[in-house]
Design an enzyme around this catalytic site. Structure first.
Site, PDB file in Angstrom:
ATOM      1  N   ILE A  46       0.869  -1.173   0.000  1.00 54.06           N
ATOM      2  CA  ILE A  46       0.000   0.000   0.000  1.00 54.06           C
ATOM      3  C   ILE A  46       0.907   1.224   0.000  1.00 54.06           C
ATOM      4  O   ILE A  46       1.552   1.527   1.009  1.00 54.06           O
ATOM      5  CB  ILE A  46      -0.919   0.007   1.245  1.00 54.06           C
ATOM      6  CG1 ILE A  46      -1.741  -1.300   1.319  1.00 54.06           C
ATOM      7  CG2 ILE A  46      -1.843   1.235   1.229  1.00 54.06           C
ATOM      8  CD1 ILE A  46      -2.438  -1.526   2.650  1.00 54.06           C
ATOM      9  N   GLU A  47       0.992   1.887  -1.151  1.00 52.06           N
ATOM     10  CA  GLU A  47       1.931   3.013  -1.269  1.00 52.06           C
ATOM     11  C   GLU A  47       1.291   4.315  -0.800  1.00 52.06           C
ATOM     12  O   GLU A  47       0.094   4.387  -0.518  1.00 52.06           O
ATOM     13  CB  GLU A  47       2.429   3.105  -2.716  1.00 52.06           C
ATOM     14  CG  GLU A  47       3.173   1.838  -3.096  1.00 52.06           C
ATOM     15  CD  GLU A  47       3.888   1.905  -4.429  1.00 52.06           C
ATOM     16  OE1 GLU A  47       3.559   2.769  -5.259  1.00 52.06           O
ATOM     17  OE2 GLU A  47       4.796   1.062  -4.613  1.00 52.06           O
ATOM     18  N   GLU A  58       4.121  -7.886   2.971  1.00 47.02           N
ATOM     19  CA  GLU A  58       4.406  -8.798   4.085  1.00 47.02           C
ATOM     20  C   GLU A  58       3.951  -8.185   5.405  1.00 47.02           C
ATOM     21  O   GLU A  58       3.340  -8.839   6.250  1.00 47.02           O
ATOM     22  CB  GLU A  58       5.906  -9.092   4.173  1.00 47.02           C
ATOM     23  CG  GLU A  58       6.496  -9.753   2.947  1.00 47.02           C
ATOM     24  CD  GLU A  58       7.006  -8.764   1.912  1.00 47.02           C
ATOM     25  OE1 GLU A  58       6.322  -7.733   1.674  1.00 47.02           O
ATOM     26  OE2 GLU A  58       8.064  -9.015   1.335  1.00 47.02           O
ATOM     27  N   CYS A  96      10.784  -5.646   6.594  1.00 40.00           N
ATOM     28  CA  CYS A  96       9.874  -6.793   6.748  1.00 40.00           C
ATOM     29  C   CYS A  96      10.582  -7.955   7.424  1.00 40.00           C
ATOM     30  O   CYS A  96       9.980  -8.662   8.246  1.00 40.00           O
ATOM     31  CB  CYS A  96       9.315  -7.208   5.392  1.00 40.00           C
ATOM     32  SG  CYS A  96       8.132  -6.014   4.738  1.00 40.00           S
TER      33      CYS A  96
HETATM   34  N1  THU Z   1       7.591  -4.046  -1.502  1.00 45.79           N
HETATM   35  C1  THU Z   1       6.874  -4.975  -0.817  1.00 45.79           C
HETATM   36  O1  THU Z   1       5.649  -4.891  -0.704  1.00 45.79           O
HETATM   37  N2  THU Z   1       7.553  -6.011  -0.241  1.00 45.79           N
HETATM   38  C2  THU Z   1       8.908  -6.165  -0.306  1.00 45.79           C
HETATM   39  O2  THU Z   1       9.456  -7.001   0.376  1.00 45.79           O
HETATM   40  C3  THU Z   1       9.686  -5.311  -1.215  1.00 45.79           C
HETATM   41  C4  THU Z   1       9.028  -4.048  -1.622  1.00 45.79           C
HETATM   42  C5  THU Z   1       6.860  -2.925  -2.139  1.00 45.79           C
HETATM   43  C6  THU Z   1       7.041  -1.597  -1.485  1.00 45.79           C
HETATM   44  C7  THU Z   1       6.732  -0.663  -2.633  1.00 45.79           C
HETATM   45  O3  THU Z   1       5.336  -0.467  -2.691  1.00 45.79           O
HETATM   46  C8  THU Z   1       7.169  -1.424  -3.868  1.00 45.79           C
HETATM   47  O4  THU Z   1       7.273  -2.783  -3.462  1.00 45.79           O
HETATM   48  C9  THU Z   1       8.473  -0.954  -4.437  1.00 45.79           C
HETATM   49  O5  THU Z   1       9.456  -0.898  -3.482  1.00 45.79           O
END
Ligand code: THU
Length: 142
Positions: A46-47, A58, A96
């Site tokens: 979720i950005e 995660e 994470c």
């Molecule tokens: N991201 C994850 O959701 N999990 C990870 O372990 C690596 C990165 C997401 C964060 C961000 O929304 C996008 O991937 C790019 O970094």
């Protein structure tokens, strides 16, 4: 874990790719977290326009579980890629890994990174986070 259980968990992670909120990176990530009782908590990334407020898939899964009172975990399946195309294995980021360290035994908790339900790798948390700092390090006498 048995093959069927692993591919089922991966399928649940893949299903979460559609839910990812990724207007900035377009990198979709899905996760499925298997608990000690056999239930599964899923998560997506979720950005946020203030980028540091972004939450990884995660951690979304972990925080959903912990906020439900669940703290016993066996494994997590993770998938991800640009526009949801699974070209590479998507390893968990450092933050994470640290969250996993809080709730999981690093020697037994399994991290499954996958490109499909049949193409995956399995590592323990200890392999991803050797010598990790965790709750035991804050206990008196350690
Ligand atoms: N991201 C994850 O959701 N999990 C990870 O372990 C690596 C990165 C997401 C964060 C961000 O929304 C996008 O991937 C790019 O970094």
């Amino acid at each position: 874990m048995e093959k069927e259980e692993i591919s089922g968990l991966i399928r649940q992670a893949i299903a979460m790719l559609d839910k990812a909120y990724v207007p900035y990176s377009h990198h979709r990530v899905g996760a499925a977290l298997l608990t000690g009782s056999g239930s599964v908590y899923t998560g997506c990334n979720i950005e946020n326009a203030g980028l540091t407020a972004t939450n990884c898939a995660e951690r979304t899964a972990f925080f959903k579980a912990v906020s439900d009172g669940v703290r016993d975990f066996r494994a997590i399946a993770i998938v991800g890629g640009l526009n949801g195309v699974l070209r590479n294995y998507c390893a968990p980021c450092g933050v994470c890994r640290q969250v996993m360290m809080e709730f999981c035994d690093p020697e037994t908790f399994l991290i499954i990174t996958a490109k499909s339900p049949t193409d995956y790798r399995i590592h323990t948390l200890a392999q991803y986070l050797p010598d990790g700092f965790g709750p035991a390090d804050l206990r008196a006498g350690t």
